[in-house]
Design a protein around this motif. Structure first.
Motif, PDB file in Angstrom:
ATOM      1  N   PRO A 175       0.843  -1.211   0.000  1.00 56.49           N
ATOM      2  CA  PRO A 175       0.000   0.000   0.000  1.00 56.49           C
ATOM      3  C   PRO A 175       0.872   1.253   0.000  1.00 56.49           C
ATOM      4  CG  PRO A 175      -0.796  -1.582   1.627  1.00 56.49           C
ATOM      5  CD  PRO A 175       0.534  -2.101   1.140  1.00 56.49           C
ATOM      6  N   LEU A 176       0.542   2.199  -0.862  1.00 55.47           N
ATOM      7  CA  LEU A 176       1.317   3.428  -0.955  1.00 55.47           C
ATOM      8  C   LEU A 176       1.237   4.228   0.338  1.00 55.47           C
ATOM      9  CD1 LEU A 176       2.866   5.705  -2.467  1.00 55.47           C
ATOM     10  CD2 LEU A 176       0.629   6.512  -3.286  1.00 55.47           C
ATOM     11  N   VAL A 177       2.409   4.609   0.842  1.00 57.72           N
ATOM     12  CA  VAL A 177       2.518   5.578   1.931  1.00 57.72           C
ATOM     13  C   VAL A 177       3.237   6.786   1.344  1.00 57.72           C
ATOM     14  CG1 VAL A 177       3.504   6.087   4.192  1.00 57.72           C
ATOM     15  CG2 VAL A 177       2.558   3.817   3.729  1.00 57.72           C
ATOM     16  N   TYR A 178       2.508   7.853   1.131  1.00 58.81           N
ATOM     17  CA  TYR A 178       3.062   9.003   0.415  1.00 58.81           C
ATOM     18  C   TYR A 178       3.456  10.098   1.390  1.00 58.81           C
ATOM     19  CZ  TYR A 178       3.752  12.654  -3.038  1.00 58.81           C
ATOM     20  OH  TYR A 178       4.302  13.640  -3.810  1.00 58.81           O
ATOM     21  N   PHE A 179       4.780  10.203   1.618  1.00 53.88           N
ATOM     22  CA  PHE A 179       5.324  11.205   2.525  1.00 53.88           C
ATOM     23  C   PHE A 179       6.271  12.147   1.786  1.00 53.88           C
ATOM     24  CE2 PHE A 179       4.874   8.361   6.561  1.00 53.88           C
ATOM     25  CZ  PHE A 179       3.539   8.716   6.658  1.00 53.88           C
ATOM     26  N   ASP A 180       5.945  12.473   0.546  1.00 50.59           N
ATOM     27  CA  ASP A 180       6.748  13.436  -0.219  1.00 50.59           C
ATOM     28  C   ASP A 180       5.909  14.652  -0.578  1.00 50.59           C
ATOM     29  OD1 ASP A 180       9.027  14.448  -1.407  1.00 50.59           O
ATOM     30  OD2 ASP A 180       8.712  13.405  -3.307  1.00 50.59           O
ATOM     31  N   ASN A 181       5.075  15.065   0.363  1.00 56.23           N
ATOM     32  CA  ASN A 181       4.174  16.187   0.126  1.00 56.23           C
ATOM     33  C   ASN A 181       4.898  17.516   0.006  1.00 56.23           C
ATOM     34  OD1 ASN A 181       1.413  14.825   0.405  1.00 56.23           O
ATOM     35  ND2 ASN A 181       2.503  14.111   2.231  1.00 56.23           N
ATOM     36  N   GLY A 182       6.112  17.603   0.574  1.00 55.68           N
ATOM     37  CA  GLY A 182       6.893  18.825   0.430  1.00 55.68           C
ATOM     38  C   GLY A 182       7.309  19.071  -1.006  1.00 55.68           C
ATOM     39  N   VAL A 231       7.234  18.590   8.653  1.00 49.93           N
ATOM     40  CA  VAL A 231       8.371  18.109   7.862  1.00 49.93           C
ATOM     41  C   VAL A 231       9.426  17.595   8.834  1.00 49.93           C
ATOM     42  CG1 VAL A 231      10.280  18.783   6.347  1.00 49.93           C
ATOM     43  CG2 VAL A 231       7.983  19.699   5.944  1.00 49.93           C
ATOM     44  N   ILE A 232       9.921  16.386   8.593  1.00 47.25           N
ATOM     45  CA  ILE A 232      11.015  15.857   9.403  1.00 47.25           C
ATOM     46  C   ILE A 232      12.142  15.413   8.481  1.00 47.25           C
ATOM     47  CG2 ILE A 232      11.751  14.154  11.104  1.00 47.25           C
ATOM     48  CD1 ILE A 232       8.926  13.950  12.097  1.00 47.25           C
ATOM     49  N   ALA A 279       7.057   6.488   0.048  1.00 45.22           N
ATOM     50  CA  ALA A 279       7.640   7.560  -0.751  1.00 45.22           C
ATOM     51  C   ALA A 279       8.125   8.671   0.169  1.00 45.22           C
ATOM     52  CB  ALA A 279       6.612   8.103  -1.741  1.00 45.22           C
ATOM     53  N   VAL A 280       9.448   8.831   0.271  1.00 45.60           N
ATOM     54  CA  VAL A 280      10.056   9.967   0.967  1.00 45.60           C
ATOM     55  C   VAL A 280      11.041  10.603   0.002  1.00 45.60           C
ATOM     56  CG1 VAL A 280       9.792   9.018   3.293  1.00 45.60           C
ATOM     57  CG2 VAL A 280      11.878   8.537   1.980  1.00 45.60           C
ATOM     58  N   ARG A 281      11.530  11.753   0.352  1.00 43.56           N
ATOM     59  CA  ARG A 281      12.525  12.436  -0.471  1.00 43.56           C
ATOM     60  C   ARG A 281      13.890  12.268   0.175  1.00 43.56           C
ATOM     61  NH1 ARG A 281      12.310  15.722  -5.250  1.00 43.56           N
ATOM     62  NH2 ARG A 281      10.310  14.659  -5.158  1.00 43.56           N
ATOM     63  N   THR A 282      14.925  11.976  -0.625  1.00 46.06           N
ATOM     64  CA  THR A 282      16.291  11.929  -0.105  1.00 46.06           C
ATOM     65  C   THR A 282      17.168  12.861  -0.923  1.00 46.06           C
ATOM     66  OG1 THR A 282      16.983  10.089  -1.525  1.00 46.06           O
ATOM     67  CG2 THR A 282      16.022   9.516   0.610  1.00 46.06           C
ATOM     68  N   ILE A 301      17.011  12.285   4.744  1.00 42.44           N
ATOM     69  CA  ILE A 301      15.744  11.647   4.400  1.00 42.44           C
ATOM     70  C   ILE A 301      14.665  12.605   4.893  1.00 42.44           C
ATOM     71  CG2 ILE A 301      14.281   9.607   4.758  1.00 42.44           C
ATOM     72  CD1 ILE A 301      17.142   8.438   5.913  1.00 42.44           C
ATOM     73  N   ARG A 302      13.768  13.013   3.996  1.00 43.32           N
ATOM     74  CA  ARG A 302      12.726  13.960   4.394  1.00 43.32           C
ATOM     75  C   ARG A 302      11.348  13.313   4.271  1.00 43.32           C
ATOM     76  NH1 ARG A 302      11.364  19.066   0.692  1.00 43.32           N
ATOM     77  NH2 ARG A 302      10.350  17.369  -0.438  1.00 43.32           N
ATOM     78  N   ALA A 303      10.660  13.254   5.404  1.00 40.74           N
ATOM     79  CA  ALA A 303       9.263  12.818   5.417  1.00 40.74           C
ATOM     80  C   ALA A 303       8.407  14.051   5.646  1.00 40.74           C
ATOM     81  CB  ALA A 303       9.035  11.791   6.521  1.00 40.74           C
ATOM     82  N   SER A 304       7.548  14.352   4.690  1.00 37.26           N
ATOM     83  CA  SER A 304       6.694  15.541   4.796  1.00 37.26           C
ATOM     84  C   SER A 304       5.235  15.101   4.735  1.00 37.26           C
ATOM     85  CB  SER A 304       7.017  16.535   3.678  1.00 37.26           C
ATOM     86  OG  SER A 304       7.089  15.905   2.417  1.00 37.26           O
ATOM     87  N   PHE A 305       4.467  15.493   5.749  1.00 40.95           N
ATOM     88  CA  PHE A 305       3.119  14.970   5.961  1.00 40.95           C
ATOM     89  C   PHE A 305       2.055  15.968   5.528  1.00 40.95           C
ATOM     90  CE2 PHE A 305       5.836  13.623   9.642  1.00 40.95           C
ATOM     91  CZ  PHE A 305       6.173  12.382   9.112  1.00 40.95           C
TER      92      PHE A 305
END
Length: 404
Positions: free
Chosen positions: A22-29, A332-333, A355-358, A376-380
């Protein structure tokens, strides 16, 4: 209270699987997902209205023009601009910043100063460097501390009558720091400087009131606020927009053209050369309507809960360090794990559907300050859940075990 499951049902992409998970989308930034109402509005425009605007007397052109200008009015109301013609459609935040920086070349001379902050995205650094190279003005940088906060006492020292424009983000894309922009705006005006606020990361989380802030310019992108890509807004005070020369020349932005002389159209058309991104300009209004229906106070409260929960859970992981611990920050973390490259963590958890941004997040000076290659950036966003955070934390633990 938000009904998160009902909200999630508005976003078709959230129900899909990535790599069988299941997609976990934490690249909202980087970009937000789009609700069905936005997707439908794009389709509706091309199916029912599609025509050029401001030029045609035929019915479809009038319908398109009316819808486009209604959207401009929605944005005016959303940011509390005094006039609709202070709202300029652009292709995004970068376009808006470049339009102002290009215009300021007419006002600067050697010895003048342009001020940016250490927390800026490259889009709010490079155009000003180019401006300084063109004009001979000097670029000054407001420093930051270990918490990822601007050092306001240094800002006070840097400001002078030489300062012609200050440009700073409302919220840092890399660290989530919320900057004290009202204080910064007031202080810039005390020395006679203009100030531009990069609101790309702020507008998903709050409603900027440009009159209350008293900023001279405010820029943001549609794709970070549940709208389409390729559309954005430059707000400028009328007095500044009348002084600034246009950024581009072409159709629509003219009053008269001869081979001897061109005169420019009135605002906002002076800054909107050529056929605009009509569909996405209209649909940006749809996205703003959607967010306002949910309510920005509700969004801010819920996203703060997600931030606190994720911070607590991630810090339970041995060797994990969070970069950006400002007292005032949004959801944002940015973090790393000792001895492991952020790219490696990101690659492994992607295989688990997360999905996170690195990387450096287009903010290399921040990474240089911390002497790291990236994070590693997790943005909610308001459609994320605590259960998804749990899934990410377990995935990070698994990646850490595999890479140690």
């Amino acid at each position: 209270m938000l009904d998160i499951q009902k909200i999630r049902a508005d976003f078709p992409i959230l129900s899909q699987k990535v790599n069988g998970k299941p997609l976990v989308y934490f690249d909202n930034g980087a970009t937000s997902q789009k609700p069905q109402v936005v997707i439908d509005a794009i389709s509706k425009y091309y199916q029912e209205i599609n025509a050029n605007i401001h030029r045609g007397v035929h019915t479809l052109s009038q319908l398109a023009t009316d819808a486009y200008e209604v959207s401009r009015g929605k944005i005016q109301n959303h940011i509390n601009a005094k006039h609709a013609h202070e709202v300029i459609f652009t292709s995004g935040t970068t376009h808006g910043i470049n339009a102002v920086a290009n215009g300021f070349a007419a006002f600067l001379k050697p010895g003048d100063e342009v001020m940016v902050s250490a927390l800026e995205h490259h889009s709010n650094i490079v155009p000003w460097q180019m401006l300084c190279e063109k004009t001979g003005a000097a670029l000054k940088v407001i420093p930051m501390n270990e918490n990822g906060e601007l050092i306001m006492s240094e800002y006070d020292k840097l400001l002078s009558t030489k300062t012609k424009i200050v440009t700073v983000n409302h919220i840092s894309n890399a660290l989530g720091t919320i900057n004290p922009i009202k204080e910064m705006i007031d202080k810039a005006h005390e020395v006679g400087a203009a100030i531009l606020i990069d609101g790309a990361q702020a507008t998903p989380h709050l409603k900027p009131d440009v009159q209350a802030l008293n900023c001279d310019f405010y820029v943001f992108s549609g794709h970070k606020i549940c709208g389409p890509t390729g559309i954005g807004i430059l707000y400028g005070k009328e007095e500044w927009l009348r002084k600034l020369p246009p950024y581009q020349g072409g159709g629509e932005m003219i009053a008269t053209v001869t081979f001897e002389k061109t005169t420019y159209a009135d605002l906002p058309h002076k800054f909107e050369a050529g056929t605009p991104n009509i569909a996405d300009g209209i649909v940006l209004g749809t996205a703003i309507d959607y967010l306002n229906e949910i309510g920005f106070d509700n969004i801010a409260k819920y996203e703060h809960e997600l931030l606190e929960y994720a911070t607590e859970k991630l810090l339970e992981i041995e060797g994990l360090k969070i970069f950006g611990t400002a007292k005032e920050k949004t959801s944002v973390i940015s973090f790393n794990i000792n001895g492991i490259h952020p790219y490696d963590i990101g690659t492994i958890i992607d295989k688990l559907g997360i999905a996170v941004r690195t990387g450096h997040h287009c903010a290399q000076p921040i990474m240089d300050f911390f002497q790291i290659p990236g994070t590693i950036r997790a943005s909610f966003a308001f459609y994320n859940t605590k259960e998804e955070i749990d899934t990410m934390v377990e995935a990070v633990k698994k990646a850490q075990m595999m890479l140690s």
